[in-house]
Design a protein around this motif. Structure first.
Motif, PDB file in Angstrom:
ATOM      1  N   ARG A  61       1.076  -1.123   0.204  1.00  0.00           N
ATOM      2  CA  ARG A  61       0.098   0.177  -0.099  1.00  0.00           C
ATOM      3  C   ARG A  61       0.917   1.424  -0.093  1.00  0.00           C
ATOM      4  NH1 ARG A  61      -2.243   3.649   3.371  1.00  0.00           N
ATOM      5  NH2 ARG A  61      -1.469   2.716   5.184  1.00  0.00           N
ATOM      6  N   ARG A  62       1.748   1.243   0.913  1.00  0.00           N
ATOM      7  CA  ARG A  62       2.687   2.420   1.081  1.00  0.00           C
ATOM      8  C   ARG A  62       3.699   2.598  -0.145  1.00  0.00           C
ATOM      9  NH1 ARG A  62       2.124   5.503   5.443  1.00  0.00           N
ATOM     10  NH2 ARG A  62       1.287   4.514   7.181  1.00  0.00           N
ATOM     11  N   LEU A  63       4.151   1.568  -0.956  1.00  0.00           N
ATOM     12  CA  LEU A  63       4.796   1.537  -1.970  1.00  0.00           C
ATOM     13  C   LEU A  63       3.942   2.346  -3.147  1.00  0.00           C
ATOM     14  CD1 LEU A  63       7.543   1.200  -3.524  1.00  0.00           C
ATOM     15  CD2 LEU A  63       6.697  -1.002  -4.071  1.00  0.00           C
ATOM     16  N   ALA A  64       2.745   1.716  -3.287  1.00  0.00           N
ATOM     17  CA  ALA A  64       1.866   2.233  -4.286  1.00  0.00           C
ATOM     18  C   ALA A  64       1.434   3.639  -4.118  1.00  0.00           C
ATOM     19  CB  ALA A  64       0.374   1.568  -4.165  1.00  0.00           C
ATOM     20  N   ALA A  65       1.472   4.009  -3.014  1.00  0.00           N
ATOM     21  CA  ALA A  65       1.355   5.725  -2.893  1.00  0.00           C
ATOM     22  C   ALA A  65       2.513   6.653  -3.060  1.00  0.00           C
ATOM     23  CB  ALA A  65       1.046   5.834  -1.152  1.00  0.00           C
ATOM     24  N   VAL A  66       3.933   5.720  -3.021  1.00  0.00           N
ATOM     25  CA  VAL A  66       5.073   6.508  -3.490  1.00  0.00           C
ATOM     26  C   VAL A  66       5.091   6.467  -4.986  1.00  0.00           C
ATOM     27  CG1 VAL A  66       7.435   6.058  -3.785  1.00  0.00           C
ATOM     28  CG2 VAL A  66       6.370   5.781  -1.437  1.00  0.00           C
ATOM     29  N   ALA A  68       2.449   6.295  -7.270  1.00  0.00           N
ATOM     30  CA  ALA A  68       1.417   7.179  -7.529  1.00  0.00           C
ATOM     31  C   ALA A  68       2.037   8.737  -7.340  1.00  0.00           C
ATOM     32  CB  ALA A  68       0.086   6.966  -6.682  1.00  0.00           C
ATOM     33  N   GLU A  69       2.390   8.997  -6.199  1.00  0.00           N
ATOM     34  CA  GLU A  69       3.025  10.298  -5.953  1.00  0.00           C
ATOM     35  C   GLU A  69       4.026  10.802  -6.821  1.00  0.00           C
ATOM     36  OE1 GLU A  69       2.718  11.963  -1.618  1.00  0.00           O
ATOM     37  OE2 GLU A  69       4.833  11.521  -2.136  1.00  0.00           O
ATOM     38  N   LEU A  70       4.863   9.852  -7.301  1.00  0.00           N
ATOM     39  CA  LEU A  70       6.022  10.225  -8.168  1.00  0.00           C
ATOM     40  C   LEU A  70       5.572  10.167  -9.652  1.00  0.00           C
ATOM     41  CD1 LEU A  70       8.838   8.350  -6.449  1.00  0.00           C
ATOM     42  CD2 LEU A  70       8.301  10.839  -6.469  1.00  0.00           C
ATOM     43  N   GLY A  71       4.303   9.719  -9.887  1.00  0.00           N
ATOM     44  CA  GLY A  71       3.891   9.547 -11.380  1.00  0.00           C
ATOM     45  C   GLY A  71       4.372   8.570 -11.983  1.00  0.00           C
ATOM     46  N   LEU A  72       5.013   7.290 -11.527  1.00  0.00           N
ATOM     47  CA  LEU A  72       5.537   6.265 -12.292  1.00  0.00           C
ATOM     48  C   LEU A  72       4.280   5.308 -12.945  1.00  0.00           C
ATOM     49  CD1 LEU A  72       8.520   5.098 -10.158  1.00  0.00           C
ATOM     50  CD2 LEU A  72       8.538   6.474 -12.294  1.00  0.00           C
ATOM     51  N   PRO A  73       4.392   5.148 -14.296  1.00  0.00           N
ATOM     52  CA  PRO A  73       3.439   4.223 -14.749  1.00  0.00           C
ATOM     53  C   PRO A  73       3.651   2.736 -14.360  1.00  0.00           C
ATOM     54  CG  PRO A  73       4.997   4.957 -16.302  1.00  0.00           C
ATOM     55  CD  PRO A  73       5.341   5.877 -15.220  1.00  0.00           C
ATOM     56  N   GLU A  74       2.733   1.963 -14.260  1.00  0.00           N
ATOM     57  CA  GLU A  74       2.690   0.660 -13.995  1.00  0.00           C
ATOM     58  C   GLU A  74       3.516   0.058 -15.130  1.00  0.00           C
ATOM     59  OE1 GLU A  74      -0.665  -2.517 -13.560  1.00  0.00           O
ATOM     60  OE2 GLU A  74      -0.361  -1.492 -11.949  1.00  0.00           O
ATOM     61  N   PRO A  75       4.460  -0.896 -14.830  1.00  0.00           N
ATOM     62  CA  PRO A  75       5.289  -1.650 -15.841  1.00  0.00           C
ATOM     63  C   PRO A  75       4.166  -2.628 -16.323  1.00  0.00           C
ATOM     64  CG  PRO A  75       5.954  -2.526 -13.668  1.00  0.00           C
ATOM     65  CD  PRO A  75       5.092  -1.204 -13.593  1.00  0.00           C
ATOM     66  N   ASP A  76       4.473  -2.707 -17.811  1.00  0.00           N
ATOM     67  CA  ASP A  76       3.598  -3.992 -18.594  1.00  0.00           C
ATOM     68  C   ASP A  76       4.422  -5.189 -18.156  1.00  0.00           C
ATOM     69  OD1 ASP A  76       6.066  -4.226 -19.902  1.00  0.00           O
ATOM     70  OD2 ASP A  76       5.337  -3.452 -21.584  1.00  0.00           O
ATOM     71  N   LEU A  77       3.634  -6.229 -18.191  1.00  0.00           N
ATOM     72  CA  LEU A  77       4.112  -7.710 -17.851  1.00  0.00           C
ATOM     73  C   LEU A  77       5.415  -8.210 -18.046  1.00  0.00           C
ATOM     74  CD1 LEU A  77       3.309 -10.166 -15.929  1.00  0.00           C
ATOM     75  CD2 LEU A  77       2.611 -11.314 -18.406  1.00  0.00           C
ATOM     76  N   PRO A  78       5.779  -8.110 -19.330  1.00  0.00           N
ATOM     77  CA  PRO A  78       7.378  -8.183 -19.919  1.00  0.00           C
ATOM     78  C   PRO A  78       8.372  -7.444 -19.118  1.00  0.00           C
ATOM     79  CG  PRO A  78       5.774  -8.077 -21.788  1.00  0.00           C
ATOM     80  CD  PRO A  78       4.992  -7.645 -20.677  1.00  0.00           C
TER      81      PRO A  78
END
Length: 163
Positions: A61-66, A68-78
């Motif tokens: 949860r906390r990592l997801a907040a970091v 999101a706050e930094l605006g990093l896109p979620e990586p694709d599966l590969p």
């Protein structure tokens, strides 16, 4: 943020996507981000958590907040598979990840859609040797074979610019 910190952050992000972030690594990463001057509210909150006792769901949860706050896109599966596999291989080769854990950690190459899925039989063979022949305790032969596989995986990840 330097390239090493970004790679570590993306690797933990990938771990959380495919399974779970490592609570200890997530807290240490947040501390290193603070030292590097990335002092956002979410980074500060994660860095303040107890590294050895932070619950996995709370680390996620906390990592997801970091992220999101930094605006990093979620990586694709590969990309997520490549990040986790490359991290495991680097740690296997530098000796910071025991061969037993490293062998099982490389099962990540078998995720559906993985660009490394053709290497799953090699990982499976090493794991079978570790568990069936060695009773779960690595020997020098396993370490040598694991290091060779780790180099192959790293070479593929780098050649294909996956991570």
């Amino acid at each position: 943020m330097n390239d090493d910190l970004l790679r570590r952050l993306r690797t933990e992000q990938a771990r959380a996507l495919l399974d779970d972030a490592d609570p200890y690594e997530a807290v240490m990463l947040a501390c290193d981000l603070l030292v590097a001057g990335v002092g956002s509210e979410a980074v500060t909150a994660l860095a303040a958590e107890p590294a050895r006792t932070l619950a996995t769901h709370e680390a996620n949860r906390r990592l997801a907040a970091v992220v999101a706050e930094l605006g990093l896109p979620e990586p694709d599966l590969p990309t997520a598979v490549a990040l986790i596999a490359a991290d495991a291989c680097e740690r296997i080769l530098d000796g910071s990840l025991p061969a037993e854990a490293g062998t099982h950690g490389l099962y990540v190459v078998g995720y559906q859609g993985s660009p490394l899925d053709d290497l799953l039989p090699a990982v499976t063979a090493l794991a079978a040797y570790l568990e069936d022949d060695l009773g779960g305790r690595a020997d020098d032969e396993l370490r040598t074979r694991l290091a060779a596989l780790a180099r192959i995986i790293l070479d593929r990840v780098r050649a294909q610019n996956l991570a």
